[in-house]
Design a protein around this motif. Structure first.
Motif, PDB file in Angstrom:
ATOM      1  N   MET A 455       0.817  -1.212   0.000  1.00 35.70           N
ATOM      2  CA  MET A 455       0.000   0.000   0.000  1.00 35.70           C
ATOM      3  C   MET A 455       0.855   1.268   0.000  1.00 35.70           C
ATOM      4  N   GLY A 456       2.193   1.095  -0.124  1.00 36.00           N
ATOM      5  CA  GLY A 456       3.061   2.267  -0.252  1.00 36.00           C
ATOM      6  C   GLY A 456       3.776   2.687   1.006  1.00 36.00           C
ATOM      7  N   ARG A 457       3.710   1.907   2.080  1.00 36.11           N
ATOM      8  CA  ARG A 457       4.372   2.272   3.330  1.00 36.11           C
ATOM      9  C   ARG A 457       5.553   1.339   3.571  1.00 36.11           C
ATOM     10  N   ASN A 458       6.697   1.921   3.884  1.00 38.12           N
ATOM     11  CA  ASN A 458       7.881   1.115   4.174  1.00 38.12           C
ATOM     12  C   ASN A 458       7.874   0.708   5.643  1.00 38.12           C
ATOM     13  N   THR A 459       7.683  -0.576   5.910  1.00 39.91           N
ATOM     14  CA  THR A 459       7.641  -1.067   7.295  1.00 39.91           C
ATOM     15  C   THR A 459       8.967  -1.673   7.731  1.00 39.91           C
ATOM     16  N   ALA A 460      10.008  -1.465   6.937  1.00 41.71           N
ATOM     17  CA  ALA A 460      11.381  -1.844   7.306  1.00 41.71           C
ATOM     18  C   ALA A 460      11.475  -3.316   7.716  1.00 41.71           C
ATOM     19  N   ILE A 461      12.131  -3.581   8.835  1.00 45.49           N
ATOM     20  CA  ILE A 461      12.396  -4.960   9.265  1.00 45.49           C
ATOM     21  C   ILE A 461      11.093  -5.743   9.448  1.00 45.49           C
ATOM     22  N   GLN A 462      10.052  -5.072   9.934  1.00 44.37           N
ATOM     23  CA  GLN A 462       8.784  -5.771  10.154  1.00 44.37           C
ATOM     24  C   GLN A 462       8.211  -6.326   8.853  1.00 44.37           C
ATOM     25  N   GLY A 463       8.502  -5.664   7.730  1.00 38.61           N
ATOM     26  CA  GLY A 463       8.026  -6.173   6.442  1.00 38.61           C
ATOM     27  C   GLY A 463       8.679  -7.492   6.087  1.00 38.61           C
ATOM     28  N   ASP A 464       9.984  -7.605   6.340  1.00 33.61           N
ATOM     29  CA  ASP A 464      10.689  -8.863   6.066  1.00 33.61           C
ATOM     30  C   ASP A 464      10.255  -9.963   7.039  1.00 33.61           C
ATOM     31  N   ILE A 465       9.907  -9.580   8.269  1.00 32.02           N
ATOM     32  CA  ILE A 465       9.414 -10.568   9.236  1.00 32.02           C
ATOM     33  C   ILE A 465       8.101 -11.158   8.747  1.00 32.02           C
ATOM     34  N   TYR A 466       7.235 -10.311   8.206  1.00 23.49           N
ATOM     35  CA  TYR A 466       5.960 -10.795   7.655  1.00 23.49           C
ATOM     36  C   TYR A 466       6.208 -11.849   6.582  1.00 23.49           C
ATOM     37  N   ARG A 520       1.428 -14.173  14.966  1.00 25.12           N
ATOM     38  CA  ARG A 520       1.979 -12.854  15.318  1.00 25.12           C
ATOM     39  C   ARG A 520       2.988 -12.385  14.270  1.00 25.12           C
ATOM     40  N   GLY A 521       3.740 -13.334  13.690  1.00 21.81           N
ATOM     41  CA  GLY A 521       4.743 -12.967  12.698  1.00 21.81           C
ATOM     42  C   GLY A 521       4.147 -12.355  11.450  1.00 21.81           C
ATOM     43  N   CYS A 522       2.969 -12.814  11.043  1.00 21.57           N
ATOM     44  CA  CYS A 522       2.345 -12.284   9.823  1.00 21.57           C
ATOM     45  C   CYS A 522       1.089 -11.475  10.134  1.00 21.57           C
ATOM     46  N   ALA A 523       1.019 -10.900  11.320  1.00 21.80           N
ATOM     47  CA  ALA A 523      -0.116 -10.057  11.683  1.00 21.80           C
ATOM     48  C   ALA A 523      -0.154  -8.815  10.807  1.00 21.80           C
ATOM     49  N   VAL A 524      -1.321  -8.439  10.340  1.00 23.61           N
ATOM     50  CA  VAL A 524      -1.459  -7.214   9.541  1.00 23.61           C
ATOM     51  C   VAL A 524      -1.251  -5.993  10.424  1.00 23.61           C
ATOM     52  N   ASP A 525      -1.711  -6.067  11.657  1.00 23.21           N
ATOM     53  CA  ASP A 525      -1.533  -4.985  12.627  1.00 23.21           C
ATOM     54  C   ASP A 525      -0.065  -4.930  13.062  1.00 23.21           C
ATOM     55  N   LEU A 526       0.610  -3.826  12.767  1.00 23.43           N
ATOM     56  CA  LEU A 526       2.039  -3.713  13.085  1.00 23.43           C
ATOM     57  C   LEU A 526       2.310  -3.709  14.586  1.00 23.43           C
ATOM     58  N   GLU A 527       1.338  -3.288  15.378  1.00 27.76           N
ATOM     59  CA  GLU A 527       1.521  -3.296  16.827  1.00 27.76           C
ATOM     60  C   GLU A 527       1.600  -4.719  17.371  1.00 27.76           C
ATOM     61  N   LYS A 528       0.945  -5.641  16.689  1.00 24.21           N
ATOM     62  CA  LYS A 528       0.946  -7.030  17.139  1.00 24.21           C
ATOM     63  C   LYS A 528       2.128  -7.821  16.563  1.00 24.21           C
ATOM     64  N   ARG A 529       2.640  -7.398  15.419  1.00 24.19           N
ATOM     65  CA  ARG A 529       3.698  -8.144  14.740  1.00 24.19           C
ATOM     66  C   ARG A 529       5.035  -8.012  15.468  1.00 24.19           C
ATOM     67  N   ILE A 533      13.716 -10.048  14.014  1.00 22.33           N
ATOM     68  CA  ILE A 533      13.808 -11.423  13.522  1.00 22.33           C
ATOM     69  C   ILE A 533      14.202 -12.357  14.657  1.00 22.33           C
ATOM     70  N   ALA A 534      15.112 -11.890  15.504  1.00 24.15           N
ATOM     71  CA  ALA A 534      15.576 -12.726  16.620  1.00 24.15           C
ATOM     72  C   ALA A 534      14.412 -13.130  17.519  1.00 24.15           C
ATOM     73  N   GLY A 535      13.499 -12.196  17.784  1.00 25.69           N
ATOM     74  CA  GLY A 535      12.357 -12.505  18.638  1.00 25.69           C
ATOM     75  C   GLY A 535      11.437 -13.543  18.005  1.00 25.69           C
ATOM     76  N   PHE A 536      11.225 -13.419  16.704  1.00 22.18           N
ATOM     77  CA  PHE A 536      10.376 -14.382  15.992  1.00 22.18           C
ATOM     78  C   PHE A 536      10.997 -15.772  16.014  1.00 22.18           C
ATOM     79  N   ILE A 537      12.291 -15.871  15.690  1.00 16.61           N
ATOM     80  CA  ILE A 537      12.967 -17.172  15.654  1.00 16.61           C
ATOM     81  C   ILE A 537      13.042 -17.784  17.052  1.00 16.61           C
ATOM     82  N   ALA A 538      13.241 -16.942  18.069  1.00 17.86           N
ATOM     83  CA  ALA A 538      13.307 -17.458  19.443  1.00 17.86           C
ATOM     84  C   ALA A 538      11.995 -18.117  19.842  1.00 17.86           C
ATOM     85  N   ASP A 539      10.877 -17.495  19.476  1.00 18.77           N
ATOM     86  CA  ASP A 539       9.579 -18.061  19.845  1.00 18.77           C
ATOM     87  C   ASP A 539       9.213 -19.272  19.000  1.00 18.77           C
TER      88      ASP A 539
END
Length: 586
Positions: A455-466, A520-529, A533-539
């Motif tokens: 949609m045109g917004r750069n979400t940086a690292i969170q985008g790659d986590i998704y 949580r990793g692919c949550a559309v809501d950025l507050e929940k995502r 990367i370390a946090g995602f892999i740890a869980d």
């Protein structure tokens, strides 16, 4: 950094330089200055990229000034020599500084409670062909001695506060935006350049600087050491650094014609087996799309098998496309990781626009998923973790992949993972400098790219986590977390109306905690995502206690809850064994 002198080239008709460095802590307990002179041994790099001299002065009040100055000089050299031949010195230098500034700024904000600031001044010279290009930010300085006259090429970025007191108005790492003074000057034989930190030039009068630089009985290293010693004797209360570079010889001709030619290299024609381009023999086509082609080629000089990527002639007149294609090579040259495909620097002149990568024997992750409908958890987790390592290599260089998908990930014959595509990568900080060339529209893939990015917004690292979470979900289930409906979404509202489909719905052995980690990793809501990367892999590898609690809205049956917990225990044992194996074997 210790005193050093670079030996001049003995070859006629080429740039010849001699340099010396002296840097000391002075009266301070730590030297927060950093200096470098780099003159590569490779003749190709000497001719087409030249030499680099730089001085950085860490801001002592920022706590991490020493780290900032060292990071700035070392990364500037690394990034500059990773630039494609198609880029000018100005573009390569400014792009490198934008990346450094972004990294320092982010590093400062990684330590909010410790109040560590990664700030430094920076002045650099790039000696290329018959031109000296200078880059400057802060209150370090660059001088030129020519014909007995000393001229300061830079201006201090500082604000006077009172008697002998001032405050920096610009520094690397100070803000997300970056303003760099850039200039160029045509060199003459016997020119002598001087780079200093304020601990030297604030305590040595200009006429004395000129006098020392004119002493022919002194080598460059001796000149630098003499200036530092004089500043100490004159009561300098700061770190002291001086770099002296002399021009002993110049090329017979400039590189302007070469640069003009390579920046406008023609697109290669469609290649067929048996054709030879710049001593690379084409063996077969690996992949072809509307945007580019990949060929397996063999270097006729070394016999090495390589992959040649060529641009599609469909975009021969598209300046945005050409700019992004050249940027791909630069990104690949900067990233060094066994989880990312290696891009090779060309050592021979090119007659067409293309770049070279290592050849990987294996299959794409897309094919792997088709062959492994319900993979062993240990094997799938190992692949996900390696993909995460590759992504982290991008993030360590202030770059975001933005188009991670199974088709862009290779699995080699030994099970090793390599990310292979750079076409949509975003480089943090570059937009502040390179406004003329814009890249309209998102380049990601709808099924795996962050909806916010599309949609045109750069979400940086969170985008790659998704993207990583979506790929992990597909590996374990063979499905997508939001189904095919995601491809029909046209607005953020459409995406927010999607509902996550439990991974256990498709693979019943997936435990609660693992499923909720994917959700949580692919949550559309950025507050929940996840934010890292370390946090995602740890869980993924170790059950998060929060995810083991029953959720009445989704899991109403106590028996089902007990079933999930038993399976969770089995997964814990398996994954801990995998992690232990990696820690000892990798």
């Amino acid at each position: 950094m210790n005193n050093s002198t670079a030996t001049e080239s003995e070859q006629r008709g080429r740039l010849q330089l001699a340099a010396g460095i002296c840097s000391r802590a002075g009266c301070k307990p730590q030297n927060e200055d950093s200096a470098v002179f780099h003159w590569p041994a490779d003749p190709h790099l000497q001719d087409y990229l030249g030499a680099v001299a730089a001085v950085a002065d860490g801001v002592s009040s920022a706590e991490a000034g020493a780290l900032a100055s060292c990071m700035a000089t070392s990364q500037f050299v690394g990034d500059y020599y990773s630039a494609p031949d198609t880029w000018s010195a100005a573009r390569a230098g400014q792009r490198a500084l934008a990346s450094i500034n972004s990294k320092l700024y982010r590093s400062s904000h990684d330590y909010p409670r410790e109040e560590k600031g990664f700030l430094c001044t920076f002045s650099a010279l790039v000696f290329k062909s018959r031109t000296a290009h200078f880059f400057h930010i802060g209150d370090s300085r660059i001088h030129l001695l020519r014909g007995g006259k000393l001229e300061c090429l830079t201006r201090d970025h500082s604000v006077a506060l009172g008697h002998r007191q001032s405050m920096l108005s610009r520094a690397l790492g100070m803000d997300t935006g970056l303003q760099v003074d850039y200039g160029r000057i045509t060199m003459e034989r016997d020119d002598r350049f001087l780079l200093t930190s304020d601990g030297v030039h604030d305590f040595v009068p200009r006429e004395v600087l000129a006098d020392i630089l004119q002493r022919e009985e002194l080598e460059e290293g001796e000149m630098a050491e003499t200036l530092v010693r004089l500043a100490e004797e004159n009561g300098s209360d700061d770190n002291l650094t001086a770099v002296v570079v002399s021009v002993r010889g110049l090329p017979d001709a400039t590189l302007d014609e070469y640069s003009h030619k390579i920046a406008r290299l023609p697109f290669p024609p469609p290649l067929t087996p048996g054709m030879i381009l710049d001593s690379f023999a084409v063996e077969r086509e690996i992949f072809s799309s509307q945007r580019s082609q990949l060929y397996l080629v063999r270097d006729t000089h070394t016999g090495a098998a390589l992959v040649m990527k060529t641009p599609s002639i469909n975009y021969e007149d598209d300046i945005h496309y050409i700019d992004r294609f050249v940027q791909e090579e630069w990104i690949g040259l900067r990233i060094h990781s066994e989880r990312v495909v290696r891009v090779f620097r060309q050592k021979r002149p090119r007659t067409a626009l293309y770049y070279l990568m290592e050849y990987i024997e294996g299959c794409t992750l897309e094919t792997w998923i088709e062959r492994h409908r319900f993979p062993k958890p240990a094997e799938a987790f190992r692949i996900v973790r390696q993909i995460a390592e590759g992504l982290q290599a991008f993030h360590d260089r202030e770059t975001i992949h933005q188009d991670l998908k199974p088709a862009n990930i290779m699995i080699d014959g030994k099970g090793g993972v390599k990310i292979v595509d750079f076409g949509s990568v975003y480089v943090a900080g570059s937009a502040e400098i390179f406004r003329p060339l814009e890249h309209p529209g998102a380049l990601g893939t709808a099924s795996y790219s962050d909806p916010h990015y599309l949609m045109g917004r750069n979400t940086a690292i969170q985008g790659d986590i998704y993207a990583l979470a979506t790929i992990a979900y597909e590996m374990f289930t063979g499905e997508l977390p939001y189904g095919e409906e995601i491809n029909e979404c046209r607005s953020l509202v459409d995406y927010e109306q999607l509902r996550y489909r439990s991974a256990a719905q498709f693979n019943p052995v997936i435990p609660i905690w693992f499923d909720r980690t994917l959700e949580r990793g692919c949550a559309v809501d950025l507050e929940k995502r996840y934010h890292t990367i370390a946090g995602f892999i740890a869980d993924l590898g170790n059950p998060n206690p929060e995810y083991l609690r029953d959720d009445p809205s989704e899991y109403k049956s106590r028996n089902a809850s007990l079933f999930w917990k038993i399976l969770s225990g089995l997964w814990i044992v398996t994954l801990l064994a995998v992690i232990a194996l990696f820690s000892t074997g990798e």
